[in-house]
Motif scaffolding. Structure first.
Motif, PDB file in Angstrom:
ATOM      1  N   ASP A 118      -1.994  -2.917   4.599  1.00  0.00           N
ATOM      2  CA  ASP A 118      -1.673  -2.954   3.534  1.00  0.00           C
ATOM      3  C   ASP A 118      -2.870  -4.505   2.553  1.00  0.00           C
ATOM      4  O   ASP A 118      -2.288  -4.129   1.355  1.00  0.00           O
ATOM      5  N   ASP A 119      -3.137  -5.396   3.298  1.00  0.00           N
ATOM      6  CA  ASP A 119      -3.435  -6.384   2.618  1.00  0.00           C
ATOM      7  C   ASP A 119      -5.134  -5.815   2.334  1.00  0.00           C
ATOM      8  O   ASP A 119      -5.748  -6.993   1.535  1.00  0.00           O
ATOM      9  N   GLU A 166      -5.941  -4.838  -2.611  1.00  0.00           N
ATOM     10  CA  GLU A 166      -3.979  -4.823  -2.015  1.00  0.00           C
ATOM     11  C   GLU A 166      -3.069  -4.325  -2.106  1.00  0.00           C
ATOM     12  O   GLU A 166      -3.125  -3.739  -2.764  1.00  0.00           O
ATOM     13  N   SER A 173      -0.148  -4.359  -0.658  1.00  0.00           N
ATOM     14  CA  SER A 173       1.531  -4.931   0.799  1.00  0.00           C
ATOM     15  C   SER A 173       2.333  -4.155  -0.961  1.00  0.00           C
ATOM     16  O   SER A 173       2.526  -3.884  -1.769  1.00  0.00           O
ATOM     17  N   ASN A 214      -0.772  -8.613   9.307  1.00  0.00           N
ATOM     18  CA  ASN A 214       0.036  -8.444   7.839  1.00  0.00           C
ATOM     19  C   ASN A 214       0.206  -9.572   7.677  1.00  0.00           C
ATOM     20  O   ASN A 214       0.499 -10.619   9.022  1.00  0.00           O
ATOM     21  N   THR A 261       2.496  -2.325   5.672  1.00  0.00           N
ATOM     22  CA  THR A 261       2.140  -2.462   6.826  1.00  0.00           C
ATOM     23  C   THR A 261       2.750  -0.757   7.904  1.00  0.00           C
ATOM     24  O   THR A 261       2.400  -0.591   9.013  1.00  0.00           O
TER      25      THR A 261
HETATM   26 MN    MN Z   1       0.853  -7.219   3.493  1.00  0.00          MN
END
Ligand code: MN
Length: 254
Positions: free
Chosen positions: A8-9, A37, A39, A91, A105
């Protein structure tokens, strides 16, 4: 073995590079990851615009969508065969306790699970990654045997995803692996009032200090703090089973 790696980054994140390095000895890697990004986007799905995968190498795609979009697209469209495992991470930051409810994540692993694929979310429980980059590098050597072990289990637990948190320590200082439950996080100062450049009041979610409940025996927080890799089995059924019995009385006099 076919492994789908996502995060998720974003596709440029160093943690994803480390995950690929850790997983490469185990099988054929396909990377499908967000282009930026994502997150704390949790399990969100993009419904109101199309997704455009862009090929960034052999079995490597970036997608203008969420982690959940990436897993769905990978499994349903981009990969010739379904992956045997979905790996999400590494992550940049911990995903313990209530964090898993916000985490993109963990949501990517949930999507893998929802598609019937055994899935593992991996997070590095360090703070400032700029200072900790060498620590993240060291996790690769820890992660390869852990992933080898988990993916060779005779029966990966059904209807379960594994949420792994790596302690921010040198590889030699990591004390082992612990099976844990989700702890409870205590948030403080996580909403900051500020002013925008025009003097208007704005709020920024984030920062603050991270604490967890004192009676954290057996929790993910406790394990990581004690220097262990934490592995928490999670499932998607949020039903409060004890409540089903105790709440029976609610309807008795109806
Ligand atoms: Mn993240």
């Amino acid at each position: 073995m076919r492994l789908l790696c996502t995060n998720d980054d974003g596709i440029l994140a160093y943690g994803l590079e480390c995950l690929v390095r850790a997983a490469e000895p185990l099988g054929e890697i396909t990377v499908v990851a967000p282009d930026r990004e994502q997150s704390a986007t949790s399990h969100s799905l993009t419904l109101h615009h199309p997704l455009r995968p862009v090929k960034r190498g052999e079995r490597k795609y970036q997608v203008d969508g969420t982690p959940t979009d990436c897993v769905m697209l990978a499994v349903e469209a981009l990969m010739e065969q379904r992956p045997d495992y979905v790996l999400s991470g590494i992550n940049h930051g911990q995903n313990m306790g209530e964090d898993v409810l916000y985490s993109g994540t963990v949501a990517a692993a949930m999507e893998g699970l929802a598609l019937g694929i055994p899935s593992i979310a991996i997070s590095f429980a360090g703070g400032d990654l700029r200072a900790d980059v060498s620590l993240l590098d060291e996790q690769v050597d820890i992660l390869t045997p852990l992933l080898a072990h988990l993916t060779s289990l005779p029966r990966f637990p059904a209807h379960t995803l594994l949420n792994v948190n790596l302690p921010p320590r040198r590889a030699g200082d990591i004390r082992g692996v612990r099976l844990t439950r989700l702890g409870r996080r205590v948030y403080s100062d996580s909403l900051r009032p500020m002013e925008d450049p025009w003097g208007r009041r704005i709020y920024w979610i984030g920062g603050g200090s991270i604490n967890w409940e004192a009676s954290g025996v057996g929790s993910d927080f406790r394990a990581v703090d004690d220097g262990y890799v934490s592995v928490t089995p999670l499932h998607l059924d949020l039903t409060h089973r004890d409540m089903l019995d105790s709440a029976e009385s609610w309807w008795r006099d109806l």
